[in-house]
Design an enzyme around this catalytic site. Sequence first.
Site, mmCIF file in Angstrom:
data_model
loop_
_atom_site.group_PDB
_atom_site.id
_atom_site.type_symbol
_atom_site.label_atom_id
_atom_site.label_comp_id
_atom_site.label_asym_id
_atom_site.label_seq_id
_atom_site.Cartn_x
_atom_site.Cartn_y
_atom_site.Cartn_z
ATOM 1 N N SER A 1 0.980 -1.170 -0.010
ATOM 2 C CA SER A 1 0.087 -0.049 -0.135
ATOM 3 C C SER A 1 0.899 1.314 -0.013
ATOM 4 O O SER A 1 1.870 1.173 0.710
ATOM 5 C CB SER A 1 -1.173 -0.047 1.053
ATOM 6 O OG SER A 1 -1.740 1.320 1.093
ATOM 7 N N LYS B 1 -4.383 -6.766 3.340
ATOM 8 C CA LYS B 1 -4.573 -5.568 2.397
ATOM 9 C C LYS B 1 -5.933 -5.280 1.743
ATOM 10 O O LYS B 1 -6.257 -4.108 1.801
ATOM 11 C CB LYS B 1 -3.506 -5.911 1.271
ATOM 12 C CG LYS B 1 -3.626 -4.918 0.001
ATOM 13 C CD LYS B 1 -3.173 -3.512 0.539
ATOM 14 C CE LYS B 1 -3.055 -2.407 -0.420
ATOM 15 N NZ LYS B 1 -3.817 -1.975 -1.412
ATOM 16 N N HIS C 1 -7.405 -3.590 4.578
ATOM 17 C CA HIS C 1 -6.962 -2.130 4.627
ATOM 18 C C HIS C 1 -7.642 -1.290 3.778
ATOM 19 O O HIS C 1 -8.069 0.080 4.046
ATOM 20 C CB HIS C 1 -5.542 -2.178 4.309
ATOM 21 C CG HIS C 1 -5.058 -0.556 3.629
ATOM 22 N ND1 HIS C 1 -5.166 -0.454 2.423
ATOM 23 C CD2 HIS C 1 -4.105 -0.059 4.437
ATOM 24 C CE1 HIS C 1 -4.564 0.814 2.415
ATOM 25 N NE2 HIS C 1 -4.217 1.112 3.502
ATOM 26 N N ASN C 2 -7.890 -1.817 2.342
ATOM 27 C CA ASN C 2 -8.626 -0.915 1.158
ATOM 28 C C ASN C 2 -10.247 -0.914 1.883
ATOM 29 O O ASN C 2 -10.559 0.155 1.595
ATOM 30 C CB ASN C 2 -8.546 -1.748 0.060
ATOM 31 C CG ASN C 2 -7.179 -1.409 -0.683
ATOM 32 O OD1 ASN C 2 -6.125 -1.203 -0.024
ATOM 33 N ND2 ASN C 2 -7.331 -1.585 -1.904
ATOM 34 N N GLU D 1 -10.021 2.027 4.024
ATOM 35 C CA GLU D 1 -9.745 3.262 3.303
ATOM 36 C C GLU D 1 -11.095 3.698 2.772
ATOM 37 O O GLU D 1 -11.278 5.026 2.792
ATOM 38 C CB GLU D 1 -8.662 2.762 2.181
ATOM 39 C CG GLU D 1 -8.379 3.706 1.055
ATOM 40 C CD GLU D 1 -7.514 3.054 0.106
ATOM 41 O OE1 GLU D 1 -6.485 2.546 0.404
ATOM 42 O OE2 GLU D 1 -7.903 3.243 -1.160
#
Length: 486
Positions: A136, A191, A194-195, A198
Amino acid sequence: MPSSTTTQPTAQIGVTGLAVMGSNLARNFARHGHTVAVHNRTYAKTKALVDEHGHEGTFVPAESAEEFVAALQKPRRIVVMVKAGEPTDAVIDEFTPLLDEGDVIIDGGNAHFHDTLRREKALRDKGIHFVGTGISGGEEGALNGPAIMPGGSAESYKSLGPLLESIAAKAPDGTPCCTHIGPDAAGHFVKMVHNGIEYADMQLIAEAYDLLRTVAGFGPARIAEVFRGWNSGRLNSYLIEITAEVLAHTDAASGRPFVDVVADEAEQKGTGRWTVQTALDLGVPVSGIAEAVFARSLSGHRELRDAARTLPGPAAAPLDAEEAEAFAARVEEALYASKLVSYAQGWNMIAAASAEYGWDIDLGAVAAIWRGGCIIRAAFLDRIRAAFAADPSLPTLLADEGFADEVGRAQDAWRDVVATAVRRGVPTPGFSAALAYYDALRAERLPAALTQGQRDFFGAHTYRRTDREGSFHTLWGGDRSEQDVS
Ligand code: 6PG
Protein backbone atom coordinates in the site's frame (compact mmCIF):
# COMPACT_ATOMS: atom_id res chain seq x y z
CA MET A 1 31.35 -12.27 -24.24
CA PRO A 2 29.49 -14.99 -22.29
CA SER A 3 25.74 -14.71 -22.25
CA SER A 4 24.13 -13.74 -18.97
CA THR A 5 22.78 -17.31 -18.61
CA THR A 6 26.32 -18.55 -18.02
CA THR A 7 27.53 -15.74 -15.76
CA GLN A 8 27.20 -15.91 -11.97
CA PRO A 9 23.81 -14.72 -10.81
CA THR A 10 24.15 -11.40 -9.03
CA ALA A 11 20.61 -10.22 -8.28
CA GLN A 12 19.14 -10.57 -4.80
CA ILE A 13 15.67 -9.90 -6.11
CA GLY A 14 13.84 -9.68 -9.41
CA VAL A 15 10.85 -7.64 -10.46
CA THR A 16 8.75 -8.65 -13.45
CA GLY A 17 6.03 -6.31 -14.67
CA LEU A 18 7.46 -2.83 -15.02
CA ALA A 19 4.42 -0.57 -15.14
CA VAL A 20 4.68 2.31 -12.67
CA MET A 21 4.23 0.26 -9.47
CA GLY A 22 6.68 -2.43 -10.61
CA SER A 23 9.38 -0.05 -11.80
CA ASN A 24 9.07 2.11 -8.68
CA LEU A 25 9.42 -0.95 -6.49
CA ALA A 26 12.46 -2.09 -8.49
CA ARG A 27 14.01 1.37 -8.10
CA ASN A 28 13.28 1.29 -4.37
CA PHE A 29 15.15 -2.04 -4.05
CA ALA A 30 18.05 -0.68 -6.11
CA ARG A 31 18.24 2.53 -4.10
CA HIS A 32 18.60 0.37 -0.98
CA GLY A 33 21.68 -1.30 -2.37
CA HIS A 34 20.11 -4.48 -3.71
CA THR A 35 20.97 -5.76 -7.16
CA VAL A 36 17.66 -6.02 -8.97
CA ALA A 37 16.91 -8.13 -12.03
CA VAL A 38 14.20 -6.45 -14.07
CA HIS A 39 11.95 -7.97 -16.70
CA ASN A 40 8.86 -7.02 -18.62
CA ARG A 41 6.72 -8.66 -21.30
CA THR A 42 8.01 -6.07 -23.76
CA TYR A 43 11.72 -5.29 -23.44
CA ALA A 44 11.22 -1.59 -24.27
CA LYS A 45 9.92 -0.90 -20.76
CA THR A 46 12.86 -2.73 -19.17
CA LYS A 47 15.28 -0.74 -21.27
CA ALA A 48 13.52 2.55 -20.50
CA LEU A 49 13.73 1.85 -16.76
CA VAL A 50 17.45 1.12 -16.89
CA ASP A 51 18.15 4.03 -19.27
CA GLU A 52 16.34 6.53 -17.07
CA HIS A 53 17.13 5.22 -13.61
CA GLY A 54 20.17 2.98 -14.02
CA HIS A 55 22.26 5.46 -12.02
CA GLU A 56 20.13 4.89 -8.91
CA GLY A 57 21.57 1.43 -8.25
CA THR A 58 22.40 -1.88 -9.87
CA PHE A 59 19.88 -3.29 -12.30
CA VAL A 60 20.22 -6.43 -14.38
CA PRO A 61 17.93 -6.00 -17.38
CA ALA A 62 16.64 -9.28 -18.80
CA GLU A 63 15.05 -9.75 -22.19
CA SER A 64 13.63 -13.22 -21.59
CA ALA A 65 12.17 -15.10 -18.63
CA GLU A 66 15.15 -17.50 -18.82
CA GLU A 67 17.66 -14.69 -18.68
CA PHE A 68 15.76 -13.11 -15.79
CA VAL A 69 15.71 -16.32 -13.75
CA ALA A 70 19.41 -16.96 -14.50
CA ALA A 71 20.30 -13.55 -13.08
CA LEU A 72 18.82 -14.35 -9.65
CA GLN A 73 20.71 -15.71 -6.66
CA LYS A 74 19.15 -18.68 -4.88
CA PRO A 75 16.66 -18.93 -3.35
CA ARG A 76 15.35 -16.88 -6.24
CA ARG A 77 12.95 -14.14 -5.24
CA ILE A 78 10.68 -12.88 -7.98
CA VAL A 79 8.27 -10.02 -7.39
CA VAL A 80 5.37 -10.17 -9.83
CA MET A 81 3.82 -6.75 -10.44
CA VAL A 82 1.28 -7.42 -13.16
CA LYS A 83 -2.46 -6.77 -13.32
CA ALA A 84 -4.32 -8.96 -10.82
CA GLY A 85 -6.24 -11.88 -12.32
CA GLU A 86 -5.30 -13.84 -15.41
CA PRO A 87 -2.03 -11.99 -16.08
CA THR A 88 -0.77 -13.20 -12.68
CA ASP A 89 -1.58 -16.81 -13.52
CA ALA A 90 0.11 -16.40 -16.92
CA VAL A 91 3.31 -15.11 -15.31
CA ILE A 92 3.29 -17.89 -12.71
CA ASP A 93 2.84 -20.48 -15.47
CA GLU A 94 5.69 -18.95 -17.44
CA PHE A 95 8.16 -18.87 -14.54
CA THR A 96 7.33 -22.01 -12.57
CA PRO A 97 9.06 -24.46 -14.93
CA LEU A 98 12.24 -22.36 -14.69
CA LEU A 99 12.36 -22.36 -10.88
CA ASP A 100 13.76 -24.75 -8.30
CA GLU A 101 12.44 -25.94 -4.96
CA GLY A 102 12.75 -23.25 -2.32
CA ASP A 103 12.42 -20.35 -4.77
CA VAL A 104 9.93 -17.64 -3.91
CA ILE A 105 7.31 -15.94 -6.08
CA ILE A 106 5.92 -12.75 -4.56
CA ASP A 107 2.62 -11.45 -5.91
CA GLY A 108 2.54 -7.73 -5.11
CA GLY A 109 -0.77 -7.01 -6.83
CA ASN A 110 -4.19 -6.49 -5.28
CA ALA A 111 -5.15 -10.15 -5.78
CA HIS A 112 -8.31 -11.64 -4.34
CA PHE A 113 -7.25 -13.77 -1.38
CA HIS A 114 -9.11 -16.79 -2.76
CA ASP A 115 -6.83 -16.65 -5.83
CA THR A 116 -3.86 -16.43 -3.48
CA LEU A 117 -5.04 -19.49 -1.52
CA ARG A 118 -5.30 -21.43 -4.79
CA ARG A 119 -1.94 -20.30 -6.17
CA GLU A 120 -0.12 -20.83 -2.89
CA LYS A 121 -1.37 -24.39 -2.63
CA ALA A 122 -0.54 -25.24 -6.26
CA LEU A 123 3.02 -23.90 -5.91
CA ARG A 124 3.54 -25.39 -2.47
CA ASP A 125 2.89 -28.80 -4.03
CA LYS A 126 5.85 -28.04 -6.33
CA GLY A 127 8.10 -26.87 -3.49
CA ILE A 128 7.88 -23.22 -4.49
CA HIS A 129 6.92 -20.53 -1.97
CA PHE A 130 4.14 -18.25 -3.13
CA VAL A 131 3.91 -15.06 -1.12
CA GLY A 132 0.74 -13.02 -1.69
CA THR A 133 1.85 -9.59 -0.58
CA GLY A 134 -0.24 -6.50 0.08
CA ILE A 135 1.55 -3.32 -0.89
CA SER A 136 0.00 0.00 0.00
CA GLY A 137 0.99 3.56 -0.67
CA GLY A 138 0.39 3.96 -4.37
CA GLU A 139 3.11 4.88 -6.85
CA GLU A 140 4.83 7.27 -4.48
CA GLY A 141 4.88 4.68 -1.70
CA ALA A 142 6.30 1.98 -3.98
CA LEU A 143 9.24 4.27 -4.70
CA ASN A 144 9.84 5.86 -1.32
CA GLY A 145 8.51 3.34 1.16
CA PRO A 146 5.22 1.46 1.13
CA ALA A 147 3.54 -0.53 3.87
CA ILE A 148 4.11 -4.17 2.98
CA MET A 149 1.91 -7.09 4.06
CA PRO A 150 3.47 -10.42 3.03
CA GLY A 151 1.70 -13.72 3.58
CA GLY A 152 3.13 -17.10 2.61
CA SER A 153 5.31 -19.47 4.59
CA ALA A 154 7.35 -18.41 7.61
CA GLU A 155 10.34 -19.99 5.87
CA SER A 156 10.01 -17.70 2.85
CA TYR A 157 9.91 -14.67 5.13
CA LYS A 158 13.34 -15.59 6.50
CA SER A 159 14.97 -14.82 3.18
CA LEU A 160 12.47 -12.29 1.90
CA GLY A 161 11.64 -10.33 5.05
CA PRO A 162 14.93 -8.42 5.39
CA LEU A 163 14.71 -7.30 1.75
CA LEU A 164 11.13 -6.13 2.10
CA GLU A 165 11.78 -4.47 5.45
CA SER A 166 14.67 -2.54 3.93
CA ILE A 167 12.42 -0.86 1.35
CA ALA A 168 9.32 -0.44 3.51
CA ALA A 169 8.21 2.85 5.03
CA LYS A 170 9.32 3.45 8.59
CA ALA A 171 6.81 4.15 11.35
CA PRO A 172 7.41 7.27 13.46
CA ASP A 173 9.28 5.10 16.01
CA GLY A 174 11.60 3.85 13.22
CA THR A 175 10.26 0.31 12.84
CA PRO A 176 9.72 -0.94 9.28
CA CYS A 177 6.12 -1.03 8.07
CA CYS A 178 6.41 -4.67 7.05
CA THR A 179 5.82 -7.86 8.96
CA HIS A 180 4.99 -11.46 8.16
CA ILE A 181 1.20 -11.34 8.42
CA GLY A 182 0.58 -15.09 8.38
CA PRO A 183 0.56 -18.13 6.09
CA ASP A 184 -0.79 -18.43 2.54
CA ALA A 185 -3.32 -15.66 1.79
CA ALA A 186 -3.14 -13.75 5.10
CA GLY A 187 -1.21 -10.85 3.53
CA HIS A 188 -3.61 -10.30 0.66
CA PHE A 189 -6.57 -10.64 3.01
CA VAL A 190 -5.21 -7.96 5.32
CA LYS A 191 -4.50 -5.67 2.35
CA MET A 192 -8.08 -6.14 1.19
CA VAL A 193 -9.38 -5.07 4.61
CA HIS A 194 -6.97 -2.13 4.54
CA ASN A 195 -8.68 -1.02 1.36
CA GLY A 196 -12.13 -1.57 2.86
CA ILE A 197 -11.17 0.65 5.79
CA GLU A 198 -9.75 3.14 3.28
CA TYR A 199 -13.16 3.28 1.59
CA ALA A 200 -14.89 3.84 4.96
CA ASP A 201 -12.41 6.56 5.96
CA MET A 202 -12.87 8.36 2.64
CA GLN A 203 -16.67 8.18 2.88
CA LEU A 204 -16.68 9.57 6.43
CA ILE A 205 -14.39 12.40 5.40
CA ALA A 206 -16.66 13.12 2.43
CA GLU A 207 -19.69 13.25 4.74
CA ALA A 208 -17.88 15.64 7.09
CA TYR A 209 -17.06 17.87 4.11
CA ASP A 210 -20.67 17.75 2.92
CA LEU A 211 -21.97 18.74 6.37
CA LEU A 212 -19.50 21.60 6.70
CA ARG A 213 -20.51 22.83 3.28
CA THR A 214 -24.28 22.31 3.41
CA VAL A 215 -25.07 22.84 7.08
CA ALA A 216 -22.28 25.13 8.29
CA GLY A 217 -22.22 26.99 4.95
CA PHE A 218 -18.40 26.92 4.63
CA GLY A 219 -16.74 27.14 1.19
CA PRO A 220 -14.08 24.62 0.05
CA ALA A 221 -11.13 26.86 1.01
CA ARG A 222 -12.53 27.35 4.49
CA ILE A 223 -13.18 23.63 4.84
CA ALA A 224 -9.58 22.96 3.78
CA GLU A 225 -8.54 25.09 6.78
CA VAL A 226 -10.83 23.10 9.07
CA PHE A 227 -9.25 19.85 7.85
CA ARG A 228 -5.77 21.29 8.34
CA GLY A 229 -6.72 22.05 11.93
CA TRP A 230 -8.08 18.54 12.44
CA ASN A 231 -4.90 17.13 10.98
CA SER A 232 -2.93 18.52 13.89
CA GLY A 233 -5.15 16.68 16.38
CA ARG A 234 -6.29 13.11 16.96
CA LEU A 235 -7.51 12.78 13.36
CA ASN A 236 -3.97 13.31 12.06
CA SER A 237 -3.67 11.12 8.97
CA TYR A 238 -2.62 11.04 5.35
CA LEU A 239 -6.23 11.03 4.13
CA ILE A 240 -7.15 14.14 6.18
CA GLU A 241 -3.97 15.84 4.95
CA ILE A 242 -4.72 15.20 1.27
CA THR A 243 -8.36 16.16 1.76
CA ALA A 244 -7.20 19.66 2.75
CA GLU A 245 -4.97 19.76 -0.34
CA VAL A 246 -7.77 18.71 -2.68
CA LEU A 247 -10.24 21.19 -1.17
CA ALA A 248 -7.78 24.08 -1.33
CA HIS A 249 -7.06 23.43 -5.01
CA THR A 250 -8.50 25.81 -7.63
CA ASP A 251 -9.24 24.56 -11.13
CA ALA A 252 -6.95 26.47 -13.48
CA ALA A 253 -9.31 26.28 -16.46
CA SER A 254 -12.40 27.68 -14.75
CA GLY A 255 -11.01 29.44 -11.68
CA ARG A 256 -13.56 27.51 -9.61
CA PRO A 257 -12.82 25.25 -6.63
CA PHE A 258 -11.50 21.99 -8.06
CA VAL A 259 -14.03 19.97 -6.04
CA ASP A 260 -16.85 21.79 -7.85
CA VAL A 261 -15.70 20.86 -11.34
CA VAL A 262 -15.19 17.15 -10.70
CA ALA A 263 -18.11 14.86 -11.65
CA ASP A 264 -19.68 13.61 -8.40
CA GLU A 265 -19.60 9.91 -9.33
CA ALA A 266 -17.06 7.88 -7.35
CA GLU A 267 -15.44 4.93 -9.05
CA GLN A 268 -13.86 1.82 -7.62
CA LYS A 269 -11.60 -0.97 -8.71
CA GLY A 270 -13.23 -3.50 -6.45
CA THR A 271 -11.24 -4.16 -3.27
CA GLY A 272 -13.84 -2.42 -1.09
CA ARG A 273 -16.55 -4.53 -2.68
CA TRP A 274 -14.51 -7.69 -2.06
CA THR A 275 -14.17 -6.70 1.59
CA VAL A 276 -17.92 -6.46 1.99
CA GLN A 277 -18.61 -9.65 0.03
CA THR A 278 -16.10 -11.49 2.20
CA ALA A 279 -17.47 -9.96 5.40
CA LEU A 280 -20.92 -11.29 4.46
CA ASP A 281 -19.43 -14.78 4.06
CA LEU A 282 -17.63 -14.52 7.38
CA GLY A 283 -20.74 -13.12 9.09
CA VAL A 284 -18.93 -10.02 10.33
CA PRO A 285 -20.85 -6.72 10.31
CA VAL A 286 -18.73 -4.14 8.52
CA SER A 287 -21.51 -1.62 8.02
CA GLY A 288 -19.12 1.34 7.73
CA ILE A 289 -17.29 -0.24 4.80
CA ALA A 290 -20.55 -1.47 3.24
CA GLU A 291 -22.09 2.01 3.37
CA ALA A 292 -18.97 3.42 1.76
CA VAL A 293 -19.14 0.92 -1.11
CA PHE A 294 -22.86 1.56 -1.59
CA ALA A 295 -22.38 5.34 -1.44
CA ARG A 296 -19.87 5.09 -4.31
CA SER A 297 -22.22 2.92 -6.30
CA LEU A 298 -25.21 5.21 -5.62
CA SER A 299 -23.24 8.24 -6.77
CA GLY A 300 -22.74 6.56 -10.14
CA HIS A 301 -26.42 5.80 -10.71
CA ARG A 302 -27.12 8.96 -12.63
CA GLU A 303 -30.49 7.70 -13.88
CA LEU A 304 -31.77 7.09 -10.34
CA ARG A 305 -30.51 10.45 -9.18
CA ASP A 306 -32.10 12.25 -12.12
CA ALA A 307 -35.40 10.46 -11.54
CA ALA A 308 -35.41 11.49 -7.86
CA ARG A 309 -34.16 15.06 -8.23
CA THR A 310 -37.57 16.66 -7.61
CA LEU A 311 -38.47 14.66 -4.49
CA PRO A 312 -39.13 17.00 -1.57
CA GLY A 313 -36.59 17.65 1.17
CA PRO A 314 -36.75 19.67 4.39
CA ALA A 315 -36.47 23.45 4.49
CA ALA A 316 -33.75 24.63 6.88
CA ALA A 317 -32.41 28.02 7.83
CA PRO A 318 -28.63 28.46 7.53
CA LEU A 319 -26.58 28.46 10.73
CA ASP A 320 -25.14 31.75 11.96
CA ALA A 321 -21.37 32.09 12.23
CA GLU A 322 -21.18 31.09 15.88
CA GLU A 323 -23.46 28.09 15.39
CA ALA A 324 -21.44 27.05 12.35
CA GLU A 325 -18.21 27.03 14.37
CA ALA A 326 -19.78 24.98 17.12
CA PHE A 327 -21.26 22.60 14.56
CA ALA A 328 -17.86 22.12 12.90
CA ALA A 329 -16.41 21.08 16.26
CA ARG A 330 -19.18 18.52 16.66
CA VAL A 331 -18.52 17.16 13.17
CA GLU A 332 -14.94 16.45 14.25
CA GLU A 333 -16.29 14.37 17.15
CA ALA A 334 -18.73 12.52 14.89
CA LEU A 335 -15.98 11.84 12.36
CA TYR A 336 -13.61 10.52 15.00
CA ALA A 337 -16.22 8.26 16.62
CA SER A 338 -17.44 6.93 13.26
CA LYS A 339 -13.87 6.29 12.16
CA LEU A 340 -13.23 4.33 15.32
CA VAL A 341 -16.28 2.18 14.59
CA SER A 342 -15.14 1.34 11.06
CA TYR A 343 -11.66 0.42 12.29
CA ALA A 344 -13.21 -1.72 15.03
CA GLN A 345 -15.27 -3.50 12.38
CA GLY A 346 -12.25 -3.98 10.11
CA TRP A 347 -10.24 -5.51 12.92
CA ASN A 348 -13.12 -7.82 13.81
CA MET A 349 -13.06 -9.00 10.24
CA ILE A 350 -9.33 -9.72 10.32
CA ALA A 351 -9.73 -11.58 13.62
CA ALA A 352 -12.61 -13.65 12.19
CA ALA A 353 -10.66 -14.61 9.06
CA SER A 354 -7.57 -15.37 11.11
CA ALA A 355 -9.60 -17.86 13.16
CA GLU A 356 -11.40 -19.27 10.10
CA TYR A 357 -8.24 -19.85 8.05
CA GLY A 358 -5.85 -20.58 10.93
CA TRP A 359 -3.64 -17.58 10.15
CA ASP A 360 -2.86 -16.57 13.74
CA ILE A 361 -2.59 -12.91 12.76
CA ASP A 362 -1.09 -10.55 15.34
CA LEU A 363 -3.75 -7.83 15.36
CA GLY A 364 -1.49 -5.28 17.01
CA ALA A 365 1.24 -5.88 14.42
CA VAL A 366 -1.21 -5.03 11.64
CA ALA A 367 -1.85 -1.65 13.27
CA ALA A 368 1.88 -1.17 13.77
CA ILE A 369 2.73 -1.62 10.08
CA TRP A 370 -0.11 0.64 8.96
CA ARG A 371 1.39 3.58 10.89
CA GLY A 372 3.49 4.51 7.85
CA GLY A 373 3.52 4.14 4.08
CA CYS A 374 -0.06 3.05 3.48
CA ILE A 375 -3.06 5.10 2.44
CA ILE A 376 -4.74 4.91 5.87
CA ARG A 377 -1.58 5.79 7.80
CA ALA A 378 -2.54 7.78 10.86
CA ALA A 379 -1.39 8.72 14.34
CA PHE A 380 -4.45 6.88 15.63
CA LEU A 381 -3.01 3.51 14.50
CA ASP A 382 -0.43 3.64 17.25
CA ARG A 383 -3.32 3.72 19.72
CA ILE A 384 -4.76 0.60 18.08
CA ARG A 385 -1.36 -1.09 18.29
CA ALA A 386 -1.22 -0.20 21.99
CA ALA A 387 -4.77 -1.41 22.61
CA PHE A 388 -3.92 -4.89 21.26
CA ALA A 389 -0.59 -4.88 23.07
CA ALA A 390 -2.49 -4.33 26.31
CA ASP A 391 -5.08 -6.99 25.47
CA PRO A 392 -4.38 -9.26 22.47
CA SER A 393 -7.87 -10.76 22.71
CA LEU A 394 -9.72 -7.45 22.86
CA PRO A 395 -13.17 -8.32 21.42
CA THR A 396 -13.71 -4.87 19.92
CA LEU A 397 -11.63 -1.71 19.82
CA LEU A 398 -14.64 0.07 21.32
CA ALA A 399 -14.00 -1.88 24.53
CA ASP A 400 -10.48 -0.52 24.94
CA GLU A 401 -10.58 1.79 27.93
CA GLY A 402 -9.11 4.79 26.16
CA PHE A 403 -11.27 4.48 23.04
CA ALA A 404 -14.41 3.77 25.10
CA ASP A 405 -13.76 6.92 27.05
CA GLU A 406 -13.28 9.03 23.92
CA VAL A 407 -16.29 7.68 22.11
CA GLY A 408 -18.36 8.17 25.25
CA ARG A 409 -17.34 11.81 25.34
CA ALA A 410 -18.06 12.19 21.61
CA GLN A 411 -21.47 10.56 21.60
CA ASP A 412 -23.62 13.63 22.32
CA ALA A 413 -22.00 15.56 19.49
CA TRP A 414 -22.18 12.49 17.24
CA ARG A 415 -25.90 12.10 17.86
CA ASP A 416 -26.46 15.80 17.29
CA VAL A 417 -24.59 15.70 13.96
CA VAL A 418 -26.54 12.66 12.72
CA ALA A 419 -29.84 14.19 13.90
CA THR A 420 -28.99 17.50 12.22
CA ALA A 421 -28.10 15.70 9.00
CA VAL A 422 -31.39 13.81 9.06
CA ARG A 423 -33.39 16.97 9.83
CA ARG A 424 -31.67 18.87 7.06
CA GLY A 425 -31.75 16.11 4.50
CA VAL A 426 -27.98 15.64 4.17
CA PRO A 427 -27.11 11.97 3.48
CA THR A 428 -24.69 10.63 6.08
CA PRO A 429 -24.84 6.85 5.64
CA GLY A 430 -21.39 6.35 7.18
CA PHE A 431 -21.96 8.46 10.31
CA SER A 432 -25.47 7.02 10.77
CA ALA A 433 -24.45 3.38 10.29
CA ALA A 434 -21.54 3.82 12.69
CA LEU A 435 -23.80 5.30 15.35
CA ALA A 436 -26.38 2.55 14.85
CA TYR A 437 -23.61 -0.04 15.27
CA TYR A 438 -22.43 1.64 18.46
CA ASP A 439 -25.96 1.71 19.86
CA ALA A 440 -26.63 -1.87 18.80
CA LEU A 441 -23.48 -3.14 20.51
CA ARG A 442 -24.24 -1.37 23.76
CA ALA A 443 -27.95 -2.30 23.83
CA GLU A 444 -29.08 -4.42 26.76
CA ARG A 445 -31.69 -6.13 24.56
CA LEU A 446 -31.95 -6.15 20.77
CA PRO A 447 -35.14 -6.66 18.76
CA ALA A 448 -33.46 -9.78 17.36
CA ALA A 449 -35.66 -11.64 19.87
CA LEU A 450 -38.69 -10.59 17.84
CA THR A 451 -36.97 -11.67 14.62
CA GLN A 452 -36.46 -15.10 16.16
CA GLY A 453 -40.15 -15.25 17.10
CA GLN A 454 -41.16 -14.42 13.54
CA ARG A 455 -38.80 -17.04 12.11
CA ASP A 456 -40.22 -19.64 14.43
CA PHE A 457 -43.77 -18.57 13.51
CA PHE A 458 -43.47 -18.89 9.76
CA GLY A 459 -40.77 -21.50 9.39
CA ALA A 460 -40.47 -23.43 12.68
CA HIS A 461 -36.86 -22.27 12.74
CA THR A 462 -36.74 -22.57 16.56
CA TYR A 463 -35.35 -20.17 19.15
CA ARG A 464 -33.29 -20.26 22.33
CA ARG A 465 -34.57 -18.90 25.62
CA THR A 466 -32.96 -16.48 28.04
CA ASP A 467 -33.82 -18.57 31.08
CA ARG A 468 -32.79 -22.13 30.15
CA GLU A 469 -30.71 -24.11 27.69
CA GLY A 470 -32.09 -25.78 24.60
CA SER A 471 -33.89 -25.15 21.30
CA PHE A 472 -37.59 -24.46 21.33
CA HIS A 473 -40.53 -24.22 18.97
CA THR A 474 -43.95 -22.81 19.71
CA LEU A 475 -46.95 -24.47 18.05
CA TRP A 476 -48.13 -21.18 16.53
CA GLY A 477 -50.84 -22.80 14.39
CA GLY A 478 -52.07 -24.96 17.26
CA ASP A 479 -52.47 -24.44 20.98
CA ARG A 480 -49.28 -22.28 21.18
CA SER A 481 -47.67 -24.64 23.62
CA GLU A 482 -43.89 -24.78 23.55
CA GLN A 483 -41.87 -27.83 22.55
CA ASP A 484 -38.29 -28.51 23.56
CA VAL A 485 -36.71 -29.60 20.26
CA SER A 486 -33.10 -29.69 21.49
C1 6PG B 1 -3.18 1.48 -1.60
C2 6PG B 1 -4.46 1.73 -2.34
C3 6PG B 1 -4.40 1.13 -3.70
C4 6PG B 1 -5.41 1.73 -4.65
C5 6PG B 1 -6.80 1.24 -4.44
C6 6PG B 1 -7.84 2.25 -4.77
O1 6PG B 1 -3.29 0.87 -0.54
O2 6PG B 1 -2.13 1.90 -2.08
O3 6PG B 1 -5.53 1.16 -1.64
O4 6PG B 1 -4.48 -0.25 -3.56
O5 6PG B 1 -5.32 3.08 -4.68
O6 6PG B 1 -6.90 0.16 -5.30
O7 6PG B 1 -8.98 1.57 -5.03
P1 6PG B 1 -10.24 2.10 -5.76
O8 6PG B 1 -9.88 2.39 -7.18
O9 6PG B 1 -11.17 0.93 -5.65
O10 6PG B 1 -10.70 3.32 -5.04
